[in-house]
Design an enzyme around this catalytic site. Structure first.
Site, PDB file in Angstrom:
ATOM      1  N   TYR A   1       0.847  -1.196   0.000  1.00  0.00           N
ATOM      2  CA  TYR A   1       0.000   0.000   0.000  1.00  0.00           C
ATOM      3  C   TYR A   1       0.881   1.245   0.000  1.00  0.00           C
ATOM      4  CZ  TYR A   1      -4.468   2.371   0.832  1.00  0.00           C
ATOM      5  OH  TYR A   1      -5.607   3.141   0.703  1.00  0.00           O
ATOM      6  N   GLY A   2       1.755   1.305  -1.007  1.00  0.00           N
ATOM      7  CA  GLY A   2       2.609   2.482  -1.165  1.00  0.00           C
ATOM      8  C   GLY A   2       2.067   3.354  -2.280  1.00  0.00           C
TER       9      GLY A   2
ATOM     10  N   GLN B   1       1.898   3.067  -5.681  1.00  0.00           N
ATOM     11  CA  GLN B   1       0.972   2.442  -6.631  1.00  0.00           C
ATOM     12  C   GLN B   1      -0.163   1.695  -5.912  1.00  0.00           C
ATOM     13  OE1 GLN B   1       0.893   2.782  -9.990  1.00  0.00           O
ATOM     14  NE2 GLN B   1       2.645   4.146  -9.864  1.00  0.00           N
TER      15      GLN B   1
ATOM     16  N   ASP C   1      10.220  -3.609  -5.602  1.00  0.00           N
ATOM     17  CA  ASP C   1      10.780  -4.685  -6.430  1.00  0.00           C
ATOM     18  C   ASP C   1      11.746  -5.578  -5.647  1.00  0.00           C
ATOM     19  OD1 ASP C   1       9.512  -3.997  -9.003  1.00  0.00           O
ATOM     20  OD2 ASP C   1      10.587  -2.113  -8.731  1.00  0.00           O
TER      21      ASP C   1
ATOM     22  N   HIS D   1       5.625  -3.443 -12.845  1.00  0.00           N
ATOM     23  CA  HIS D   1       6.978  -3.277 -13.393  1.00  0.00           C
ATOM     24  C   HIS D   1       7.531  -4.692 -13.548  1.00  0.00           C
ATOM     25  CE1 HIS D   1      10.962  -1.804 -14.163  1.00  0.00           C
ATOM     26  NE2 HIS D   1      11.453  -2.103 -12.977  1.00  0.00           N
TER      27      HIS D   1
ATOM     28  N   GLY E   1       1.891   7.064  -8.192  1.00  0.00           N
ATOM     29  CA  GLY E   1       0.568   6.692  -7.709  1.00  0.00           C
ATOM     30  C   GLY E   1      -0.347   7.863  -7.416  1.00  0.00           C
TER      31      GLY E   1
HETATM   32  P1  NAD Z   1       6.342   1.796  -2.506  1.00  0.00           P
HETATM   33  O1  NAD Z   1       7.725   1.695  -2.016  1.00  0.00           O
HETATM   34  O2  NAD Z   1       5.707   3.142  -2.638  1.00  0.00           O
HETATM   35  O3  NAD Z   1       5.336   0.973  -1.593  1.00  0.00           O
HETATM   36  C1  NAD Z   1       5.516  -0.352  -1.299  1.00  0.00           C
HETATM   37  C2  NAD Z   1       4.557  -0.780  -0.198  1.00  0.00           C
HETATM   38  O4  NAD Z   1       4.721  -2.179  -0.036  1.00  0.00           O
HETATM   39  C3  NAD Z   1       4.831  -0.185   1.170  1.00  0.00           C
HETATM   40  O5  NAD Z   1       4.105   1.005   1.369  1.00  0.00           O
HETATM   41  C4  NAD Z   1       4.336  -1.258   2.076  1.00  0.00           C
HETATM   42  O6  NAD Z   1       2.943  -1.098   2.250  1.00  0.00           O
HETATM   43  C5  NAD Z   1       4.507  -2.524   1.307  1.00  0.00           C
HETATM   44  N1  NAD Z   1       5.628  -3.399   1.699  1.00  0.00           N
HETATM   45  C6  NAD Z   1       6.952  -3.112   1.664  1.00  0.00           C
HETATM   46  N2  NAD Z   1       7.663  -4.199   2.029  1.00  0.00           N
HETATM   47  C7  NAD Z   1       6.770  -5.188   2.267  1.00  0.00           C
HETATM   48  C8  NAD Z   1       6.867  -6.528   2.668  1.00  0.00           C
HETATM   49  N3  NAD Z   1       8.073  -7.089   2.867  1.00  0.00           N
HETATM   50  N4  NAD Z   1       5.727  -7.260   2.803  1.00  0.00           N
HETATM   51  C9  NAD Z   1       4.522  -6.711   2.577  1.00  0.00           C
HETATM   52  N5  NAD Z   1       4.365  -5.421   2.207  1.00  0.00           N
HETATM   53  C10 NAD Z   1       5.471  -4.685   2.045  1.00  0.00           C
HETATM   54  O7  NAD Z   1       6.298   0.999  -3.895  1.00  0.00           O
HETATM   55  P2  NAD Z   1       5.746   1.522  -5.306  1.00  0.00           P
HETATM   56  O8  NAD Z   1       6.609   2.648  -5.778  1.00  0.00           O
HETATM   57  O9  NAD Z   1       4.284   1.679  -5.253  1.00  0.00           O
HETATM   58  O10 NAD Z   1       6.146   0.258  -6.228  1.00  0.00           O
HETATM   59  C11 NAD Z   1       5.333  -0.874  -6.343  1.00  0.00           C
HETATM   60  C12 NAD Z   1       5.525  -1.444  -7.738  1.00  0.00           C
HETATM   61  O11 NAD Z   1       5.074  -0.477  -8.684  1.00  0.00           O
HETATM   62  C13 NAD Z   1       6.987  -1.718  -8.079  1.00  0.00           C
HETATM   63  O12 NAD Z   1       7.045  -2.864  -8.880  1.00  0.00           O
HETATM   64  C14 NAD Z   1       7.379  -0.495  -8.888  1.00  0.00           C
HETATM   65  O13 NAD Z   1       8.440  -0.739  -9.782  1.00  0.00           O
HETATM   66  C15 NAD Z   1       6.090  -0.236  -9.639  1.00  0.00           C
HETATM   67  N6  NAD Z   1       5.898   1.110 -10.159  1.00  0.00           N
HETATM   68  C16 NAD Z   1       6.091   2.214  -9.367  1.00  0.00           C
HETATM   69  C17 NAD Z   1       5.858   3.479  -9.876  1.00  0.00           C
HETATM   70  C18 NAD Z   1       6.022   4.710  -9.029  1.00  0.00           C
HETATM   71  O14 NAD Z   1       5.926   5.802  -9.556  1.00  0.00           O
HETATM   72  N7  NAD Z   1       6.243   4.618  -7.732  1.00  0.00           N
HETATM   73  C19 NAD Z   1       5.402   3.642 -11.210  1.00  0.00           C
HETATM   74  C20 NAD Z   1       5.157   2.496 -11.973  1.00  0.00           C
HETATM   75  C21 NAD Z   1       5.406   1.245 -11.433  1.00  0.00           C
END
Ligand code: NAD
Ligand code: MG
Length: 346
Positions: A24-25, A27, A82, A107, A133
């Site tokens: 819940y970050g 995206q 990732d 991704h 997001g």
């Molecule tokens: P983020 O770092 O914002 O959020 C990740 C979330 O995952 C955390 O808030 C937490 O809730 C959870 N988390 C972290 N470690 C964990 C664990 N061990 N077990 C369970 N939950 C856990 O991540 P993001 O930037 O939203 O990225 C998520 C995916 O989206 C990745 O594959 C990234 O490459 C892809 N992506 C991101 C963006 C961007 O702009 N941020 C854009 C396109 C794609």
């Protein structure tokens, strides 16, 4: 190239399916809220007691431990960082990937570099919004959406693409267009863009320009405005109307200087090194290095972060930005209390 829109969506592709959003970050929050508002059955999978749990619950979403959410869902969206995906997948998701389910990524890193090898009898797809997001959420709330890339890695059901497209529709992506790609193209271009141009390239261009002026005896404050602050004005013009709009709005002298000096700074040597960066991405060398760095507790990552943050441009910039009220996040607090970008940074 084909761009899929709302008319290409089969709304029944995910009918009756439960969607688990794992993470819940940036995206995860946007996808979960948009899909729920689009009428889907959404559950968020998180670590019990983790910081995101309370936020997801207070946003009105159903929350469960990752394994429980994955067990109950038909489509599982892998939206943890990732570098965390391999372990979360192996320990909490893989045991629940029964035939007919869909595993979705935003991704392709984990699949392309084979950190995750899903079982054959499930669908594996990607919907990658081309925006952070908070914009995915904001555009949806305005009845619009951000463009997405779509890819199918495995199609066990024969429905993989229809399901991916219905998911993209649920987060608003089909309003702006969904472009078909494959996991390798998305991953390699995404990594290259952020390394050579967007993050790595631009930050080095800015700091090297700043250093050149300061070392030549100019005031750091003046160098800051020229090499960092004004970048946004140029980038906004480029995003709105390409190079043509930028060239239309800058002075004739700026244009002529651009033509004669730009290629002297960013020359064929730079392009040759861009190709080396791309080679390291394609061979898996970059991924290997980054994975090892994580396994070692990120010592070089932290040292390089510290080096960037202690660059003189940061000190000068902080003092100057404090005088520009419109740049102060507190200045916009009223409008932005719900902005997940601000919250994600906390
Ligand atoms: P983020 O770092 O914002 O959020 C990740 C979330 O995952 C955390 O808030 C937490 O809730 C959870 N988390 C972290 N470690 C964990 C664990 N061990 N077990 C369970 N939950 C856990 O991540 P993001 O930037 O939203 O990225 C998520 C995916 O989206 C990745 O594959 C990234 O490459 C892809 N992506 C991101 C963006 C961007 O702009 N941020 C854009 C396109 C794609
Ligand atoms: Mg840098």
């Amino acid at each position: 190239m084909k761009i899929f829109g709302t008319n290409d969506v089969n709304p029944r592709a995910l009918a009756g399916q439960r969607i688990a959003i794992i993470g819940y970050g940036s995206q995860g929050r946007a996808h979960a809220l948009n899909l729920k508002d689009s009428g889907h059955d959404v559950i968020v999978g998180l670590r019990k007691g983790g910081a995101s749990w309370a936020r997801a619950a207070s946003d009105g979403l159903a929350v469960a431990p990752v394994a429980e959410a994955a067990a109950d869902a038909d489509l599982i969206a892998m939206l943890v960082p990732d570098m965390a995906q391999e372990t979360v997948f192996a320990e909490e998701i893989a045991p629940h990937l029964t035939a007919g389910k869909t595993l979705l990524f935003a991704h392709g890193f984990s699949i392309v570099y084979r950190r995750i090898v899903p079982p054959r009898e499930i669908d594996v797809v990607m919907i990658a919004p081309k925006a952070p997001g908070d914009l995915v959420r904001r555009e949806y709330e305005r009845g619009r959406g951000v463009p997405c890339l779509m890819a199918v890695h495995q199609d066990a059901s024969g429905e993989a693409q229809a399901r991916a497209l219905a998911y993209a529709h649920g987060i608003g992506g089909t309003q702006a267009g969904v472009i078909e790609t494959n996991f390798r193209e998305e991953t390699e271009t995404d990594l290259f863009g952020e390394q050579a141009v967007l993050c790595g390239g631009v930050s080095e261009l800015v700091t090297k320009g700043f250093e050149t002026l300061v070392e030549a005896g100019y005031q750091p404050e003046v160098a800051y405005f020229e090499c960092l602050h004004e970048l946004k004005l140029i980038v906004d013009l480029m995003q709105e109307g390409g190079l043509a709009k930028m060239l239309k709005f800058v002075s004739e002298t700026a244009k002529y200087g651009d033509f004669v000096s730009g290629p002297r700074v960013i020359d064929e040597h730079v392009k040759a090194r861009m190709r080396e960066v791309l080679d390291d991405i394609r061979s898996g060398e970059f991924a290997r290095d980054w994975i090892l760095e994580n396994q070692a507790g990120r010592p070089r990552y932290h040292a390089m972060l510290e080096r960037d943050l202690s660059h003189p441009i940061e000190e000068v910039g902080a003092a100057l930005r404090a005088r520009m009220g419109w740049l102060d996040p507190k200045h916009n607090q009223k409008q932005e209390t719900d902005d997940p970008a601000t919250q994600a940074a906390e």
